[in-house]
Design an enzyme around this catalytic site. Structure first.
Site, short mmCIF file in Angstrom:
data_model
loop_
_atom_site.label_atom_id
_atom_site.label_comp_id
_atom_site.label_asym_id
_atom_site.label_seq_id
_atom_site.Cartn_x
_atom_site.Cartn_y
_atom_site.Cartn_z
N GLU A 102 0.84 -1.21 0.00
CA GLU A 102 0.00 0.00 0.00
C GLU A 102 0.87 1.25 0.00
OE1 GLU A 102 -2.68 0.28 3.26
OE2 GLU A 102 -3.79 -1.53 2.71
N HIS A 113 -4.51 12.63 -24.68
CA HIS A 113 -4.86 11.85 -25.88
C HIS A 113 -6.26 12.18 -26.37
CE1 HIS A 113 -4.97 8.69 -28.83
NE2 HIS A 113 -6.13 8.30 -28.32
N ASP A 161 -1.78 7.42 -37.67
CA ASP A 161 -3.15 6.88 -37.65
C ASP A 161 -4.11 8.05 -37.86
OD1 ASP A 161 -3.33 8.15 -35.14
OD2 ASP A 161 -2.95 6.30 -34.04
N LYS A 171 -4.28 2.80 -39.66
CA LYS A 171 -3.81 1.80 -38.70
C LYS A 171 -4.97 1.15 -37.97
CE LYS A 171 -2.74 2.95 -34.22
NZ LYS A 171 -2.07 3.69 -33.13
C1 R5P Z 1 -2.98 6.03 -30.25
O1 R5P Z 1 -4.01 6.36 -30.83
C2 R5P Z 1 -1.93 7.02 -29.86
O2 R5P Z 1 -2.13 8.26 -30.46
C3 R5P Z 1 -0.55 6.51 -30.22
O3 R5P Z 1 -0.46 6.33 -31.60
C4 R5P Z 1 -0.28 5.18 -29.55
O4 R5P Z 1 -0.75 5.22 -28.25
C5 R5P Z 1 1.17 4.86 -29.54
O5 R5P Z 1 1.33 3.64 -28.90
P1 R5P Z 1 2.46 2.63 -29.35
O6 R5P Z 1 3.73 3.40 -29.37
O7 R5P Z 1 2.43 1.55 -28.30
O8 R5P Z 1 2.08 2.09 -30.69
#
Ligand code: R5P
Length: 312
Positions: free
Chosen positions: A38, A129, A168, A191
């Site tokens: 904890e 994000h 993406d 992606k």
């Molecule tokens: C996802 O939508 C975020 O914007 C990043 O593209 C993602 O979190 C990156 O994660 P990783 O480096 O593990 O692919």
């Protein structure tokens, strides 16, 4: 109300820089762990009647750092703080902002609820994000951005033959900002995420042939997204040298090895998260200290955050 600044263990170095810029001492606190695991926190200095800012990224390990933030806030409330603000340079769990499949939790909402329940009255966060974070809580959120600093750091590295690449669809708007500011074209990689560490690319929109890719994103976690995007643009005829810019350099799991296997010329990140000491990568770290010090001082003085908040 006097200002107090508390550093969580995830953001100690950044908080020390902010304290230096504001010219105050960090409030003494103890963060310990009981033998059963904890967390226990205690404020050594008084915060009674004070305007308290707790700086703590909920970076890996996010559960631990989130609980620590909640305990620090609860300690402030019980110690009579006048107002408590959480300054969260990296907001973990924000990616889980919807149910992508059935029977999933919406962790971003729950994290926001817990922060509010702990007595925090406002949040200062950087390039979360999900910009919808504001809609996930009823307490005020000052959503700051490091994007302009990333763009200025990328400017001298970009030339006529660069192409800004969104790895993406979620990063398309960010890529558009880079492309507009730097006067170069952009492309988008389509992606699909297979698992936490695995992604698949279906196609690339935009012309990348013969151009040097600059991949931009909000974060580098395992590096899987960057790697997949790079391989996709390379297949579409881009040149090999790669530049990467992202606000949050988490470098989780195999990220360092993954990026080291690519011809990365430059990686630009901020100090929202403590970077691994030795990556062997050409990493440039931009500090958030000035942005955060300015935001904290303005909030403390009830002054406008115009120019710091990025509504784009
Ligand atoms: C996802 O939508 C975020 O914007 C990043 O593209 C993602 O979190 C990156 O994660 P990783 O480096 O593990 O692919």
């Amino acid at each position: 109300m006097e200002l107090s600044l508390i550093a969580g263990t995830a953001s100690l170095e950044l908080a020390q820089h902010v304290a230096t810029d504001i010219a105050i001492d960090l409030t003494n606190r103890r963060v310990e762990r009981f033998p059963d695991g904890e967390l226990q926190v205690e404020l050594v200095d008084s915060v009674r009647g004070r305007d308290v800012f707790i700086i703590q990224a909920t970076s890996p390990p996010p559960d631990q750092h989130l609980v620590e933030l909640l305990l620090l806030a609860d300690a402030c409330r019980r110690a009579g703080a006048g107002r408590t603000t959480a300054v969260i340079p990296y907001f973990g769990y924000a990616r889980q902002d919807r149910r992508a499949r059935g029977r999933e939790a919406i962790a971003a909402r729950l994290a926001a609820d817990l922060i509010q329940a702990s007595g925090i009255e406002q949040i200062v966060a950087v390039d979360v994000h999900t910009p919808a974070i504001e809609a996930l809580t009823s307490i005020p959120v000052a959503h700051l951005s490091a994007v302009q600093s990333l763009i200025e750091s990328a400017r001298p590295l970009c030339g006529e033959t660069s192409v800004i690449v969104a790895p993406d669809l979620g990063a398309a708007h960010l890529a558009e900002r880079f492309a507009d500011a730097l006067g170069v074209p952009m492309a988008v990689v389509h992606k699909t995420r297979i698992s936490g560490a695995e992604v698949r690319v279906s196609r690339v929109s935009g012309e990348v042939r013969g151009r040097s890719p600059v991949i931009v994103d909000d974060m580098i976690s395992t590096g899987g997204t960057i790697e997949a995007a790079y391989r996709a643009v390379l297949d579409a005829g881009s040149s090999t040298e790669l530049i990467v810019a992202a606000t949050h350099g988490l470098f989780a799991g195999q990220a360092v090895e993954r990026l080291r296997s690519l011809p990365v010329k430059h990686v630009i990140v901020t100090d929202s998260v403590k970077s691994p000491a030795e990556t062997g990568l050409p990493v440039q770290v931009i500090s958030l200290r000035q942005l955060l010090s300015e935001a904290i001082q303005r909030l403390h003085a009830s002054r406008s955050l115009v120019g710091l908040i990025d509504y784009k």
